[in-house]
Design a protein around this motif. Structure first.
Motif, PDB file in Angstrom:
ATOM      1  N   THR A 189      20.573   1.797  47.681  1.00  0.00           N
ATOM      2  CA  THR A 189      21.832   1.235  47.186  1.00  0.00           C
ATOM      3  C   THR A 189      23.039   2.012  47.688  1.00  0.00           C
ATOM      4  OG1 THR A 189      21.738   2.563  45.149  1.00  0.00           O
ATOM      5  CG2 THR A 189      20.698   0.377  45.098  1.00  0.00           C
ATOM      6  N   GLY A 190      22.836   2.978  48.580  1.00  0.00           N
ATOM      7  CA  GLY A 190      23.953   3.722  49.155  1.00  0.00           C
ATOM      8  C   GLY A 190      24.855   2.826  49.990  1.00  0.00           C
ATOM      9  N   HIS A 191      26.088   3.303  50.211  1.00  0.00           N
ATOM     10  CA  HIS A 191      27.083   2.545  50.961  1.00  0.00           C
ATOM     11  C   HIS A 191      27.050   2.945  52.439  1.00  0.00           C
ATOM     12  CE1 HIS A 191      29.559   0.829  47.538  1.00  0.00           C
ATOM     13  NE2 HIS A 191      28.644   1.555  46.927  1.00  0.00           N
ATOM     14  N   GLY A 192      27.596   2.063  53.281  1.00  0.00           N
ATOM     15  CA  GLY A 192      27.674   2.422  54.681  1.00  0.00           C
ATOM     16  C   GLY A 192      28.064   1.275  55.582  1.00  0.00           C
ATOM     17  N   ILE A 193      28.218   1.604  56.860  1.00  0.00           N
ATOM     18  CA  ILE A 193      28.573   0.645  57.913  1.00  0.00           C
ATOM     19  C   ILE A 193      27.491   0.725  58.978  1.00  0.00           C
ATOM     20  CG2 ILE A 193      30.285   0.006  59.654  1.00  0.00           C
ATOM     21  CD1 ILE A 193      32.339   1.620  57.917  1.00  0.00           C
ATOM     22  N   VAL A 194      26.826  -0.395  59.241  1.00  0.00           N
ATOM     23  CA  VAL A 194      25.726  -0.426  60.201  1.00  0.00           C
ATOM     24  C   VAL A 194      26.038  -1.458  61.285  1.00  0.00           C
ATOM     25  CG1 VAL A 194      23.255  -0.792  60.525  1.00  0.00           C
ATOM     26  CG2 VAL A 194      24.090   0.226  58.382  1.00  0.00           C
ATOM     27  N   LEU A 195      26.036  -1.010  62.529  1.00  0.00           N
ATOM     28  CA  LEU A 195      26.294  -1.866  63.687  1.00  0.00           C
ATOM     29  C   LEU A 195      24.981  -2.055  64.436  1.00  0.00           C
ATOM     30  CD1 LEU A 195      29.351   0.226  64.997  1.00  0.00           C
ATOM     31  CD2 LEU A 195      29.428  -1.609  63.300  1.00  0.00           C
ATOM     32  N   ILE A 196      24.589  -3.318  64.677  1.00  0.00           N
ATOM     33  CA  ILE A 196      23.332  -3.580  65.381  1.00  0.00           C
ATOM     34  C   ILE A 196      23.595  -4.608  66.490  1.00  0.00           C
ATOM     35  CG2 ILE A 196      20.904  -4.192  65.202  1.00  0.00           C
ATOM     36  CD1 ILE A 196      21.073  -3.757  62.200  1.00  0.00           C
ATOM     37  N   ASP A 197      23.352  -4.207  67.735  1.00  0.00           N
ATOM     38  CA  ASP A 197      23.531  -5.100  68.876  1.00  0.00           C
ATOM     39  C   ASP A 197      22.245  -5.878  69.119  1.00  0.00           C
ATOM     40  OD1 ASP A 197      24.878  -6.271  70.940  1.00  0.00           O
ATOM     41  OD2 ASP A 197      24.836  -4.543  72.284  1.00  0.00           O
TER      42      ASP A 197
END
Length: 458
Positions: free
Chosen positions: A313-321
């Motif tokens: 449930t932690g927060h974050g920004i994930v970028l996946i190409d």
């Protein structure tokens, strides 16, 4: 922490582009997806975001840390300079603290780059980046259990390495190590294996190993009350971080369970697939890719959120190409839904070539890129894959040669040119595989037969 907007000036194929990122007022989802042909700039957007966010991570580690510079070859055509502006908000931390320190919960910074020997109309402004990083550094200085936001980029070049039999270099696994290589390398399976093995060793020291539990279960004379007590002891000794990884993998791949390290006959990672124990190296490329991606996100969240009962449930920004890379169509269909269910507080910014990824989940913000321009697409939820291929991705649903052939056949039938229609039908029957039940061909045969009967009656 989430990205609100990114503005690209002279980056990649974009002269000037403003991109609102979900969640927005109109679209409260956590998933933004970019589609478009190769070369339209999907990867350029993700790399720009990763470059800008690298300065936050660098200044989180050290007050005057430097992130990744914009590479000169990323500058648009013959432009002299470029700039990336990123607007983020961080409402996860206590707003009273932020307000008392004059920070607020909105942050904006600009990263600029000029060609060598050229002057630039853009200037880097990183004060907000520094202020936000300072807040987190101060927070973990006073409380080492403070949660940190995940920032990670998984490029298309991400690879799944074979699991090493020996670990030659020992790494540390402190909280900030959750950011190691998170924006430059993608999935580091060697580091994942070493981390997993270390956590599992600690887990086994405080509980009962899986191998011993299996042996005890096989003892027919064991008392059932004792067995229940042993299971409770085993459950209480489970490592929270390993549990997060195992849970994330089983949610994405329900047939997979109980990821663990085995030391006999040689050191390897094992997992149960449909009740059968396999060496992870025996899995397909798609299975390994998905397991490594999901496991890496979960591992980093677990390291960065040491005090959460459920690190997922932690927060974050994930970028996946190219998020659909190596994935079976059935996994592509459920991908977005499982991302949000498994990591509910993470913001995902993705690119894809798959019509299934954007049509099988209702709550996504989808943009299409064409000739340096950005257009928000209406929801594709519920559309069939063929419609998305035609309308969104401008791609024929079948081989172009056969498609033209079928259209000529239908036109001939419609125009009552029966001899030409019969010739085209005969040619298509010869061209297509004899064992193929081709629906359009069956329809054409029926239409031609109706026209022939109509003409025979006249």
């Amino acid at each position: 922490m989430k990205v609100k907007r990114v503005i690209l000036n002279n980056i990649g194929p974009f002269e000037h582009l403003k991109i609102p990122v979900a969640p927005t007022e109109q679209n409260p989802t956590n998933i933004t997806i970019f589609v478009g042909n190769n070369g339209t700039g999907k990867t350029s957007i993700l790399r720009a975001l990763a470059t800008s966010l690298s300065w936050f991570l660098a200044r989180l580690r050290a007050e005057k840390g430097s992130g990744n510079p914009i590479p000169e070859d990323a500058i648009f055509n013959a432009a002299n300079a470029c700039a990336i502006q990123i607007d983020v908000y961080d409402a996860h931390q206590p707003s009273t603290y932020l307000q008392l320190n004059g920070i607020g919960d909105s942050f904006e910074w600009i990263l600029a780059k000029a060609r060598q020997g050229r002057t630039s109309e853009y200037t880097s402004h990183l004060n907000d980046c520094t202020r936000l990083a300072n807040y987190y550094r101060n927070a973990i200085t006073h409380d080492d259990q403070t949660s940190l936001p995940l920032i990670a980029f998984y490029p298309v070049e991400r690879s799944v390495l074979d699991i090493p039999l020996k670990i030659k270099t020992k790494h540390t696994f402190l909280q900030l190590d959750g950011y190691d290589n998170s924006l430059v390398q993608g999935i580091d399976f060697r580091r994942f294996f070493e981390w997993f093995r270390e956590r599992e060793d600690t887990e086994n020291e405080s509980g009962i190993s899986e191998d011993l539990m299996s042996q005890l279960k096989q003892l027919a004379e064991i008392n059932q009350d004792v067995w229940q007590q042993l299971k409770q002891l085993q459950a209480s000794a489970k490592d929270r971080q390993l549990t997060a990884v195992r849970t994330a993998i089983s949610r994405f791949m329900p047939q997979m369970d109980n990821l663990r390290v085995r030391r006999k006959p040689r050191l390897h990672m094992a997992i149960d697939k449909n009740g059968k124990t396999l060496n992870v190296a025996q899995l397909s490329q798609g299975e390994k890719s998905l397991m490594a991606l999901v496991g890496d996100i979960a591992r980093r969240l677990a390291m960065l959120n040491p005090s959460l009962d459920n690190p997922l449930t932690g927060h974050g920004i994930v970028l996946i190409d190219e998020v659909d890379l190596h994935l079976h169509p059935s996994w592509q269909r459920s991908l977005c839904e499982r991302l949000t269910e498994t990591f509910p507080n993470c913001q995902f910014i993705l690119t894809t070539h798959s019509p299934l990824v954007i049509s099988d989940y209702k709550y996504v913000l989808v943009y299409i890129l064409t000739n340096g321009e950005l257009q928000e697409l209406p929801s594709q939820y519920g559309q069939d894959a063929n419609t998305v291929l035609l309308d969104v991705m401008d791609t024929s649903i079948r081989n172009q040669k056969i498609d033209i052939w079928l259209n000529d056949l239908l036109d001939a039938i419609q125009a009552s040119n029966l001899s030409q229609a019969q010739q085209l039908l005969t040619e298509l029957i010869v061209e297509l595989p004899t064992n193929q039940n081709h629906l359009e061909l069956v329809k054409a045969k029926l239409l031609l037969r109706k026209q022939e009967l109509r003409h025979a009656n006249h």
